[in-house]
Scaffold this motif. Structure first.
Motif, mmCIF file in Angstrom:
data_model
loop_
_atom_site.group_PDB
_atom_site.id
_atom_site.type_symbol
_atom_site.label_atom_id
_atom_site.label_comp_id
_atom_site.label_asym_id
_atom_site.label_seq_id
_atom_site.Cartn_x
_atom_site.Cartn_y
_atom_site.Cartn_z
ATOM 1 N N ILE A 198 0.869 -1.180 0.000
ATOM 2 C CA ILE A 198 0.000 0.000 0.000
ATOM 3 C C ILE A 198 0.901 1.223 0.000
ATOM 4 N N SER A 199 1.088 1.751 -1.195
ATOM 5 C CA SER A 199 2.061 2.808 -1.443
ATOM 6 C C SER A 199 1.596 3.526 -2.722
ATOM 7 N N LEU A 204 -3.885 2.408 -5.302
ATOM 8 C CA LEU A 204 -5.059 1.804 -4.656
ATOM 9 C C LEU A 204 -6.315 2.679 -4.756
ATOM 10 N N GLU A 205 -6.123 4.009 -4.828
ATOM 11 C CA GLU A 205 -7.298 4.908 -4.826
ATOM 12 C C GLU A 205 -8.234 4.617 -6.006
ATOM 13 N N ILE A 224 1.048 -2.349 4.669
ATOM 14 C CA ILE A 224 0.830 -0.895 4.628
ATOM 15 C C ILE A 224 2.201 -0.223 4.708
ATOM 16 N N ARG A 227 1.428 4.723 5.630
ATOM 17 C CA ARG A 227 0.255 4.777 6.501
ATOM 18 C C ARG A 227 -0.634 5.986 6.179
ATOM 19 N N TYR A 229 -1.032 7.605 3.360
ATOM 20 C CA TYR A 229 -1.718 7.346 2.089
ATOM 21 C C TYR A 229 -2.938 6.434 2.316
ATOM 22 N N TRP A 230 -2.737 5.410 3.118
ATOM 23 C CA TRP A 230 -3.811 4.455 3.424
ATOM 24 C C TRP A 230 -4.962 5.151 4.167
ATOM 25 N N GLU A 231 -4.607 5.990 5.150
ATOM 26 C CA GLU A 231 -5.642 6.696 5.926
ATOM 27 C C GLU A 231 -6.441 7.619 5.006
ATOM 28 N N LYS A 234 -9.006 5.682 3.012
ATOM 29 C CA LYS A 234 -10.172 5.271 3.817
ATOM 30 C C LYS A 234 -11.104 6.465 4.066
ATOM 31 N N TYR A 244 -9.691 -4.437 4.953
ATOM 32 C CA TYR A 244 -8.235 -4.652 4.968
ATOM 33 C C TYR A 244 -7.946 -6.025 5.568
#
Ligand code: UDP
Length: 364
Positions: A198-199, A204-205, A224, A227, A229-231, A234, A244
């Motif tokens: 997840i980078s 991923l978006e 992940i 982090r 970017y992941w937040e 979401k 996840y």
């Protein structure tokens, strides 16, 4: 029939422990290459950073500070090595033990092992697992490919073409241990999968947006790495049903991946290959991917998935609506025909035969 059994030293990625997921697809690639060659009667020792784990063969762990991932060095015209570098320490081990081996196999996407090639007295094969990302690395790939023709391999034509001297690189493809993946004829309920680190370069978006629009659940598998970017994803796609699943072992991954209707691969960089695509095929899962990089050499549009224009979420959504046109068994068949460990092992063995038989140190 092969008469010579080689002793091979595999040097893993120095960005993280083998099995941690930090190294991305190269971790699976290295272990599958070891399996493929051991099955053909060769001996393999793996050298990897401290904290590594593998059940494939003998592992030697080396202490030291990890190398920064090349994805964070895009455009770099300098080489960065930490103090007490694990990369340096792994190559010191390789120098000290080289005489016990017929060939060294490098999996680091790094300047140093390429530079060291002429200073060793054994042939070194290099696996370049990502596309050209920086001038400093590109130039060293070129220099090494001139000193040692055929010593550098990449996964796909698309990856080779990103390098200045791409026509000097071997196109080696990949192989999977098919027996590790169960074919699933029909998932219990419709859902989408996304697999990878997840980078931001993995995009991923776009998959999240497609999931939100279609209302289908999206199962996300992977480490992940970024982090924040992941937040953001979401928060931004809060209406999407995103699950996840964590970073899973191959066995757990294949169990859950097989229950998905399709794998979305939405990279924003030139994906050199995309291991996740062939792992999906092994489970019978079609792949919907951007029509770029290695993925366009893997996915058969309309047969084992769909290729859509890079960044086109509407293209992803349209492809999702056409999934019933794909026969999941065709995906498994493509995997078995093109990416089996046996076929790949033959290719790797021929490559090594050539490097070992024709090895001579360059004259300066
Ligand atoms: N992977 C895994 N468990 C997970 C998610 C991913 O083992 O839960 C592995 C997967 O098997 C694949 C790798 O992560 O080998 C991702 O590699 P890929 O080539 O798709 O992308 P990269 O990370 O190298 O850019």
């Amino acid at each position: 029939m092969n008469k010579t059994n080689y002793r091979l030293l595999f040097l893993s990625t120095p960005v993280g422990a083998l099995g941690s997921g930090i190294g991305g697809g190269v971790e699976l690639t290295l272990q599958n290459a070891a399996k493929a060659l051991i099955a053909k009667g060769h001996e393999v020792e793996i050298v990897a950073p401290e904290g590594s784990a593998t059940n494939v063969t003998k592992l030697t762990q080396i202490a030291g500070n990890m190398q920064t991932s090349a994805q964070t060095q895009v455009g770099a015209d300098l080489v960065v090595l930490p103090q007490n570098s694990v990369l340096e320490n792994m190559w010191s081990y390789a120098r000290e033990s080289q005489n016990q081996f017929d060939l060294l196999f490098n999996f680091a996407y790094d300047w140093l092992p390429l530079y060291l090639t002429p200073f060793f007295n054994r042939p070194i094969a290099h696996w370049i697992s990502m596309s050209s990302l920086s001038p400093v690395m590109d130039a060293m790939v070129s220099k090494t490919s001139h000193l040692f023709p055929n010593a550098i391999a990449v996964n796909t034509r698309a990856c080779a073409d990103t390098f200045s001297d791409g026509d000097r690189l071997m196109i080696m493809g990949k192989g999977l241990d098919v027996s590790q993946y169960n074919f699933v004829k029909q998932p219990e309920k419709p859902s989408l999968a996304w697999v990878g680190r997840i980078s931001p370069e993995k995009g991923l978006e776009d998959a999240a947006k497609a999931a939100q629009s279609t209302g289908l659940p999206l199962h996300v598998f992977g480490l992940i790495q970024d982090r924040a970017y992941w937040e953001q994803i979401k928060t931004f796609f809060s209406k999407a049903e995103i699950h996840y699943e964590g970073f899973l072992s191959t066995d757990e991954l294949q169990k859950k991946l097989g229950q998905c209707s399709a794998l979305l691969m939405t990279p924003r960089w030139v994906e050199a290959f995309g291991n996740a695509a062939i792992e999906a095929f092994a489970c019978g899962v079609p792949v919907i991917s951007y029509n770029s990089g290695g993925l366009k050499e893997i996915v058969r549009h309309g047969k084992t998935g769909f290729l859509v224009e890079m960044g086109s979420v509407s293209g992803l959504i349209e492809a999702i609506s056409q999934l019933d046109q794909i026969d999941r068994f065709t995906c498994r068949q493509q995997l078995e025909a093109e990416y089996s460990l046996e076929v790949w092992g033959d290719r790797l063995e021929k490559w090594f035969d050539n490097l070992i038989t024709n090895y001579s140190k360059p004259r300066f």
